[in-house]
Design a protein around this motif. Structure first.
Motif: not given
Length: 230
Positions: A43, A83, A154
């Protein structure tokens, strides 16, 4: 993950010098990933790599409010990207990352924040926290740090937002800016961070101080020293 002007850094130390006269825009930033095995790493790298290229491609001749709008739009796209990657890969589900950064664009400086990583400034031997944590304690008025964050890129959340403000005070020679993950300020007090920076501490020195204090979390730091060009 640390973005040091033009390079992404993880598990390493790096030092460079650059002049604003030679560039239209640049960004320095720290992203603190979260999630299961390796998910936080993914991420934070996704967000920082995307940020690096987005800032490099910003249109010319924008006004400060337009820059702020563009960066807020970027945050939304990064949030959706992280996401979506998590939904596509079960091992990355609900991965997320914080982001704190300093942005330079055409003579203007901006600070930006999503999450609980922090930006500090040392000026005249006095340390000031510039960003505000997006955390449960910040919402309730508690002054201590909380590991419950209320905003990030996210993590499966429906929404995310970016605090971004133009820095109205000039950068002064001798100013020191520190961007760090909570792995630093959880283990080293603001007073001790102030003392270390007054002594000329590097990012590596600050990270070592957090580890020596019993660091239970990953720690990343970026130190930006402001000097006048010759």
């Amino acid at each position: 993950m640390v973005l040091a002007y033009d390079r992404l850094i993880r598990n390493n130390a790096y030092q460079t010098e650059f002049m604003t006269e030679n560039t239209e825009s640049f960004v320095v930033a720290v992203a603190d990933g979260m999630g299961g095995h390796r998910a936080g790493e993914v991420a934070s790298e996704l967000a920082m790599d995307n940020l690096k290229f987005f800032v490099g491609d910003l249109p010319r001749a924008m006004m400060p409010d337009e820059v702020k709008q563009k960066m807020s739009e970027w945050l939304q796209s990064a949030h959706l990207m992280v996401n979506s990657r998590g939904l596509a890969n079960p091992s990355l589900r609900e991965m997320g990352t914080t982001l704190v950064g300093l942005l330079y664009y055409a003579g203007h400086y901006f600070w930006m924040n999503c999450g609980d990583s922090r930006l500090y400034r040392l000026r005249d031997r006095h340390l000031t926290q510039i960003t505000k944590d997006h955390s449960l304690n910040a919402l309730t008025g508690e002054t201590k740090h909380s590991n419950v964050i209320t905003n990030c890129i996210g993590a499966g959340a429906k929404t995310a937002f970016l605090d971004i403000e133009e820095m109205t005070e000039d950068f002064c020679e001798g100013d020191v800016y520190l961007l760090c993950s909570d792995g630093l300020n959880d283990m080293v007090s603001d007073h001790d961070i102030e003392q270390l920076l007054c002594e000329g501490a590097s990012a590596s020195t600050l990270c070592a101080a957090a580890v020596d204090a019993g660091g239970y979390d990953n720690v990343s730091a970026l130190v930006l020293n402001v000097k006048k060009s010759l």
